[in-house]
Motif scaffolding. Structure first.
Motif, mmCIF file in Angstrom:
data_model
loop_
_atom_site.group_PDB
_atom_site.id
_atom_site.type_symbol
_atom_site.label_atom_id
_atom_site.label_comp_id
_atom_site.label_asym_id
_atom_site.label_seq_id
_atom_site.Cartn_x
_atom_site.Cartn_y
_atom_site.Cartn_z
ATOM 1 N N ASN A 380 0.830 -1.208 0.000
ATOM 2 C CA ASN A 380 0.000 0.000 0.000
ATOM 3 C C ASN A 380 0.868 1.263 0.000
ATOM 4 N N GLU A 381 1.996 1.208 -0.686
ATOM 5 C CA GLU A 381 2.866 2.372 -0.870
ATOM 6 C C GLU A 381 2.584 2.960 -2.247
ATOM 7 N N ALA A 382 2.363 4.249 -2.282
ATOM 8 C CA ALA A 382 1.941 4.892 -3.520
ATOM 9 C C ALA A 382 3.133 5.318 -4.366
ATOM 10 N N TYR A 383 2.949 5.202 -5.670
ATOM 11 C CA TYR A 383 3.843 5.787 -6.667
ATOM 12 C C TYR A 383 3.056 6.872 -7.395
ATOM 13 N N LYS A 384 3.722 7.961 -7.706
ATOM 14 C CA LYS A 384 3.024 9.052 -8.368
ATOM 15 C C LYS A 384 3.911 9.660 -9.447
ATOM 16 N N LEU A 385 3.337 9.816 -10.637
ATOM 17 C CA LEU A 385 4.000 10.503 -11.740
ATOM 18 C C LEU A 385 3.298 11.834 -11.985
ATOM 19 N N LEU A 386 4.075 12.891 -12.204
ATOM 20 C CA LEU A 386 3.534 14.235 -12.428
ATOM 21 C C LEU A 386 4.057 14.782 -13.746
ATOM 22 N N LEU A 387 3.177 15.424 -14.494
ATOM 23 C CA LEU A 387 3.569 16.059 -15.745
ATOM 24 C C LEU A 387 2.731 17.308 -15.956
ATOM 25 N N ASP A 388 3.380 18.457 -16.026
ATOM 26 C CA ASP A 388 2.723 19.736 -16.304
ATOM 27 C C ASP A 388 3.353 20.355 -17.545
ATOM 28 N N LEU A 389 2.515 20.779 -18.481
ATOM 29 C CA LEU A 389 2.988 21.415 -19.708
ATOM 30 C C LEU A 389 2.303 22.764 -19.852
ATOM 31 N N GLY A 390 3.018 23.733 -20.417
ATOM 32 C CA GLY A 390 2.436 25.049 -20.612
ATOM 33 C C GLY A 390 3.015 25.761 -21.821
ATOM 34 N N TYR A 391 2.159 26.509 -22.500
ATOM 35 C CA TYR A 391 2.599 27.345 -23.618
ATOM 36 C C TYR A 391 1.861 28.668 -23.514
ATOM 37 N N GLY A 392 2.571 29.762 -23.726
ATOM 38 C CA GLY A 392 1.939 31.062 -23.653
ATOM 39 C C GLY A 392 2.548 32.050 -24.611
ATOM 40 N N LYS A 393 1.792 33.061 -24.939
ATOM 41 C CA LYS A 393 2.321 34.162 -25.737
ATOM 42 C C LYS A 393 1.599 35.437 -25.337
ATOM 43 N N ASN A 394 2.336 36.543 -25.390
ATOM 44 C CA ASN A 394 1.712 37.821 -25.095
ATOM 45 C C ASN A 394 2.286 38.898 -26.002
ATOM 46 N N ARG A 395 1.496 39.935 -26.177
ATOM 47 C CA ARG A 395 1.903 41.068 -26.999
ATOM 48 C C ARG A 395 1.489 42.355 -26.293
ATOM 49 N N VAL A 396 2.445 43.249 -26.131
ATOM 50 C CA VAL A 396 2.223 44.529 -25.484
ATOM 51 C C VAL A 396 2.430 45.635 -26.510
ATOM 52 N N LYS A 397 1.430 46.551 -26.604
ATOM 53 C CA LYS A 397 1.539 47.704 -27.498
ATOM 54 C C LYS A 397 1.217 48.968 -26.715
ATOM 55 N N ASP A 398 2.060 49.996 -26.857
ATOM 56 C CA ASP A 398 1.843 51.278 -26.197
ATOM 57 C C ASP A 398 2.120 52.369 -27.215
ATOM 58 N N ILE A 399 1.083 53.124 -27.586
ATOM 59 C CA ILE A 399 1.249 54.126 -28.631
ATOM 60 C C ILE A 399 1.660 55.486 -28.085
ATOM 61 N N SER A 400 1.700 55.638 -26.737
ATOM 62 C CA SER A 400 2.190 56.897 -26.187
ATOM 63 C C SER A 400 3.700 57.015 -26.366
ATOM 64 N N VAL A 401 4.337 55.862 -26.514
ATOM 65 C CA VAL A 401 5.708 55.797 -27.020
ATOM 66 C C VAL A 401 5.602 54.931 -28.265
ATOM 67 N N VAL A 402 6.694 54.384 -28.720
ATOM 68 C CA VAL A 402 6.617 53.373 -29.769
ATOM 69 C C VAL A 402 7.128 52.082 -29.166
ATOM 70 N N ILE A 403 6.190 51.215 -28.757
ATOM 71 C CA ILE A 403 6.583 49.913 -28.205
ATOM 72 C C ILE A 403 5.657 48.849 -28.753
ATOM 73 N N ASP A 404 6.248 47.785 -29.217
ATOM 74 C CA ASP A 404 5.511 46.620 -29.691
ATOM 75 C C ASP A 404 6.356 45.409 -29.329
ATOM 76 N N ARG A 405 5.958 44.714 -28.277
ATOM 77 C CA ARG A 405 6.739 43.580 -27.791
ATOM 78 C C ARG A 405 5.933 42.306 -27.889
ATOM 79 N N LYS A 406 6.542 41.275 -28.463
ATOM 80 C CA LYS A 406 5.915 39.961 -28.567
ATOM 81 C C LYS A 406 6.804 38.934 -27.888
ATOM 82 N N LEU A 407 6.174 38.051 -27.123
ATOM 83 C CA LEU A 407 6.919 37.004 -26.426
ATOM 84 C C LEU A 407 6.076 35.745 -26.388
ATOM 85 N N SER A 408 6.664 34.618 -26.753
ATOM 86 C CA SER A 408 6.026 33.321 -26.584
ATOM 87 C C SER A 408 7.001 32.397 -25.868
#
Length: 460
Positions: A380-408
């Motif tokens: 009655n001893e437990a074995y445990k496998l864990l797997l977490d996966l993640g994917y993300g992307k974001n884009r920031v735009k600011d027209i008060s300056v000139v900024i356009d940043r993309k990150l994934s």
């Protein structure tokens, strides 16, 4: 942005009786024998958020623990601490009060110290995010130590008056106090969050259909003090308070001010669930709409020597967030599996109440998949496998300056845990895991506002 890799281990000790049970983890099941001393975090979260699952798959459990964590960041984003130490007390669980009523909840108290935190005078950090959520805040370049204390309480009740009707009602409060300790300027932040949420559904045989909603209220107050009375002066560059507006505009102000964030909004959504004695599948959608308003505050004494406090509503940040999720709990051939797949699509946009215009927006998409698989040997001893996966992307735009940043980016965590039976009723669990964060794509276009000097926050 830097790659981050860390290896860690966890130790769990459990006792059924005596003091040991107060500082460990205990699991009791109505439908099975005494199982693992550590229920998987995926299954735990699903069951605490949805106590109605106990009507179909009974599992009462309580988990109480004390944890100490230390994290040294040799590679970090600029508005992150170099070292984090946390003491955390946590208690959570699900309890079936009767065949018609199930309770769930959690309680957490946390005390954290952060070393060498620069460029920010509120409690937000870029430790696990590439940006500060609301980019309207005061800051100073000098790094300092912070003390953080927070308390969370959450409770839910699931009620099934008749076979065909299921209802849930819950509330959550999160309260915090945060201090910058050893260097001017010295902000004190008080944080208050309240949520009220409910879910009501119709059940037919193995199928359930729910409608749900949530109300959100959040208030954050910040008071900034100086030990040195003449410290807040342009000549003292490292401690002189600036104000950041948007993703590319740092301003020097002639005087510092206290500030407040006030957020309120709602969430509504729906869910379909399929339940048997061995399997739970739920598919759902949530839409969140919140507005956070930023106030610059100051005091003065009028002609009658009366102290007057002025609240200036300066900017607002509106968030539209669409969430889709799939939850799975299952038992088959001696194995227990828990899985959660979630996709979020977020859009933030600002509004400047003083100048009456909008200037920046954030687009963000995240996909996360969390999994655990558990089985037992003859002892009655437990074995445990864990797997977490993640994917993300974001884009920031600011027209008060000139900024356009993309990150994934892509990230994962893999781990394995093994229990060892020491004496009857006592177990020791050992686990080891590995995590990795990898930027996949990065694009950056930035021209500073009225300056040839590059902005610290958007560059690092």
């Amino acid at each position: 942005m830097h790659n981050k890799q860390k290896i860690f281990s966890h130790f769990f000790i459990s006792g059924i009786t005596g003091v040991a049970a107060l500082c460990s983890q205990f699991l009791y099941s109505q439908s099975t024998r005494l199982d693992s001393i550590n229920i998987s975090s995926v299954e735990k979260d699903i069951r605490i958020e949805n106590p109605y699952i106990n009507f179909f798959q009974p599992l009462d459990f309580s988990r109480t623990g004390f944890k100490y964590e230390i994290n040294k960041q040799n590679f970090k984003r600029v508005q992150s601490p170099e070292k984090i130490q946390s003491f955390i007390f946590n208690s959570e669980g699900v309890y079936e009060l009767s065949s018609k009523v199930v309770l769930s909840g959690k309680l957490q108290a946390e005390r954290t110290t952060e070393d060498e935190v620069p460029y920010i005078l509120n409690d937000e950090r870029t430790t696990n995010s590439s940006f500060i959520y609301n980019p309207s805040y005061f800051w100073a370049p000098r790094a300092a130590k912070w003390l953080k204390q927070s308390y969370l309480i959450n409770g839910q009740i699931a009620y099934r008056p008749v076979t065909s009707v299921i209802a849930q009602l819950g509330a959550e409060g999160n309260f915090g106090k945060f201090y910058r300790q050893n260097a001017d300027p010295r902000p004190k932040v008080d944080d208050y969050k309240y949520n009220i949420f409910s879910k009501i559904g119709y059940n037919w045989k193995k199928h359930s259909l729910f409608a749900k909603g949530r109300y959100i209220n959040h208030l954050k107050k910040s008071d900034i003090l100086f030990v040195s009375r003449n410290g807040n002066a342009p000549a003292n560059d490292s401690i002189f308070i600036r104000y950041n507006d948007g993703y590319g505009n740092p301003y020097r102000e002639t005087e510092y001010r206290d500030s407040e964030y006030k957020k309120d909004g709602y969430v509504w959504g729906g869910e379909y669930a399929f339940n048997t004695s061995n399997n739970h599948i739920s598919i759902g959608y949530d839409y969140m709409n919140v507005i956070e308003r930023f106030y610059k505050n100051y005091e003065y004494v009028d002609a009658n020597d009366k102290k007057i406090k002025v609240f200036n509503k300066y900017s607002g940040l509106k968030t539209d967030l669409h969430s889709f999720y799939i939850n799975y709990l299952g038992s088959f051939s001696g194995y227990k599996m828990a899985s959660r797949l979630m996709y979020k699509d977020q859009l933030d946009a600002n509004y400047n109440y003083v100048l009456q215009y909008t200037s920046y927006r954030l687009e963000q998409q995240n996909l996360k998949w969390n999994n655990s698989l558990m089985w037992y040997n003859r002892k009655n001893e437990a074995y445990k496998l864990l797997l977490d996966l993640g994917y993300g992307k974001n884009r920031v735009k600011d027209i008060s300056v000139v900024i356009d940043r993309k990150l994934s980016f892509f990230e994962y965590h893999v781990g394995i845990e093994k229990e060892f039976a020491l004496v009857p009723g006592h177990k020791l669990a050992f686990g080891i895991g590995q995590s990795l964060y990898i930027p996949v794509q990065k694009e950056f276009d930035y021209i500073p506002y009225q300056s040839s000097q590059e902005n610290t926050f958007v560059q690092k």
